[in-house]
Motif scaffolding. Structure first.
Motif, PDB file in Angstrom:
ATOM      1  N   GLY A 236       0.801  -1.222   0.000  1.00 57.05           N
ATOM      2  CA  GLY A 236       0.000   0.000   0.000  1.00 57.05           C
ATOM      3  C   GLY A 236       0.823   1.256   0.000  1.00 57.05           C
ATOM      4  O   GLY A 236       0.415   2.275   0.568  1.00 57.05           O
TER       5      GLY A 236
ATOM      6  N   THR B 216       1.465   2.378   3.420  1.00 57.64           N
ATOM      7  CA  THR B 216       0.311   2.742   4.246  1.00 57.64           C
ATOM      8  C   THR B 216      -0.222   1.585   5.088  1.00 57.64           C
ATOM      9  O   THR B 216      -0.901   1.821   6.091  1.00 57.64           O
TER      10      THR B 216
ATOM     11  N   THR C 285       2.055   9.405   0.370  1.00 58.09           N
ATOM     12  CA  THR C 285       0.864   8.642  -0.022  1.00 58.09           C
ATOM     13  C   THR C 285      -0.420   9.315   0.469  1.00 58.09           C
ATOM     14  O   THR C 285      -1.408   9.367  -0.280  1.00 58.09           O
TER      15      THR C 285
ATOM     16  N   ILE D  30      -6.624   7.850   2.334  1.00 65.29           N
ATOM     17  CA  ILE D  30      -6.241   6.761   3.219  1.00 65.29           C
ATOM     18  C   ILE D  30      -6.996   6.911   4.543  1.00 65.29           C
ATOM     19  O   ILE D  30      -7.441   8.009   4.891  1.00 65.29           O
TER      20      ILE D  30
END
Length: 329
Positions: free
Chosen positions: A76, A79, A106, A112
């Motif tokens: 990810g 993440t 990110t 997220i």
């Protein structure tokens, strides 16, 4: 009567002795840490982040008198591991060593489920590691200018590996490509170790990776360094020019590592970890680890570390905007 008094005195003495003996145990039970601590990093096992985390874990374990278990949670674009710690119980038993990718980049590039800065209590900057632009010998590229010439003649034909989308190894290569007015194709991996595996196998021709990851293979001649991303040449590769020397200083990037706990971790626990790391930072064995990886040490307080990450976010927002990679939010 005398015998009774002696017996009574003996009983009181025994009870007092037991109570006094129990005090240290009771204090230890109420202090931190009383069980193993988990140190998470968001990259693949075997890469520079894993090496750094394991060395740090060993050093912290000595000072906390507890086992420190290192867990790799890759994926990810950093993440998964970073988000895992953001959601962990804020009791000090789950810590994070992560980078700009998980905390800053990110989160700027996509939605997220955590706040890369606000969901953490930052403790220290563990290290700052410049990256190296390397090429597989089979590509037939001798230097940076040779790379630029080839890429202009064959737009998109060259692939480059990074340790993950949004990290310094990705953005440094993209910034360089933009400055050099070339097009190279990004192949992201879950860490430096799998990226390096494909680079060594010739599946990708280029890599922008940490010095620690590529140095052994440069020494063996299996990959060739083209440019170093530090402010000055490294004594580990004294013959390799810096990006700045070659006219691309504004594209030089490094991978920083911070030590953090979930937001809400008790201040006294954060302070205990800070003091432990402060002791680690002066340890000759730890300094050898940093030197072997070509990493710089930045002495910062928790407040200074938080400001450091916030400053990086502002810089990355500008860079991502220039590259057209900011998420629409």
């Amino acid at each position: 009567m005398a015998i009774s008094s002696v017996a009574s005195f003996a009983r009181r003495a025994l009870l007092l002795s037991a109570a006094v003996a129990a005090l240290p145990f009771a204090h230890a039970q109420g202090s931190w840490p009383v069980r193993p601590v988990t140190l998470v990093h968001p990259y693949a096992a075997g890469g520079p982040a894993d090496t750094m985390a394991r060395a740090l874990g060993q050093q912290l374990s000595k000072r906390l008198n507890q086992s420190v278990i290192v867990e790799a949670k890759p994926g990810g674009a950093a993440t998964i591991g970073t988000g895992f710690v953001a959601r962990a119980k804020p009791d000090g038993y789950t810590l994070l060593i992560s980078t700009s990718a998980g905390h800053v980049v990110t989160p700027l590039m996509q939605r997220i489920p955590y706040d890369g800065i606000g969901d953490f209590s930052f403790i220290a900057v563990v290290a700052n590691q410049p990256n190296v632009l390397v090429v597989h010998p089979a590509a037939g590229i001798a230097d940076l200018q040779g790379l630029i010439t080839y890429a202009r003649q064959h737009p998109g034909a060259l692939n480059y590996a990074s340790a993950g989308t949004g990290g310094a190894t990705h953005l440094g290569a993209e910034a360089f490509a933009q400055a050099a007015q070339i097009r190279i194709t990004h192949i992201p991996y879950a860490g430096a170790a799998p990226a390096l595996k494909d680079l060594l196998g010739g599946q990708v021709q280029l890599g922008m990776l940490n010095l620690a990851a590529v140095k052994p293979f440069i020494d063996e001649g299996r990959i060739k360094p083209l440019a170093y991303g530090g402010a000055r040449r490294t004594p580990l590769l004294p013959q390799v020019p810096t990006m700045a020397e070659l006219g691309y200083g504004n594209t030089a990037t490094a991978t920083w590592y911070t030590l953090a706990a979930p937001k809400g971790t008790p201040p006294e626990v954060v302070e205990t970890i800070r003091k432990a790391f402060e002791s680690v930072s002066t340890d000759p064995e730890w300094q050898k680890v940093l030197a072997a990886q070509g990493a710089e040490q930045l002495q910062m307080s928790p407040a200074e570390t938080t400001a450091f990450v916030q400053k990086d976010k502002a810089a990355m927002r500008q860079l991502l905007g220039t590259l057209g990679m900011l998420a629409d939010k």
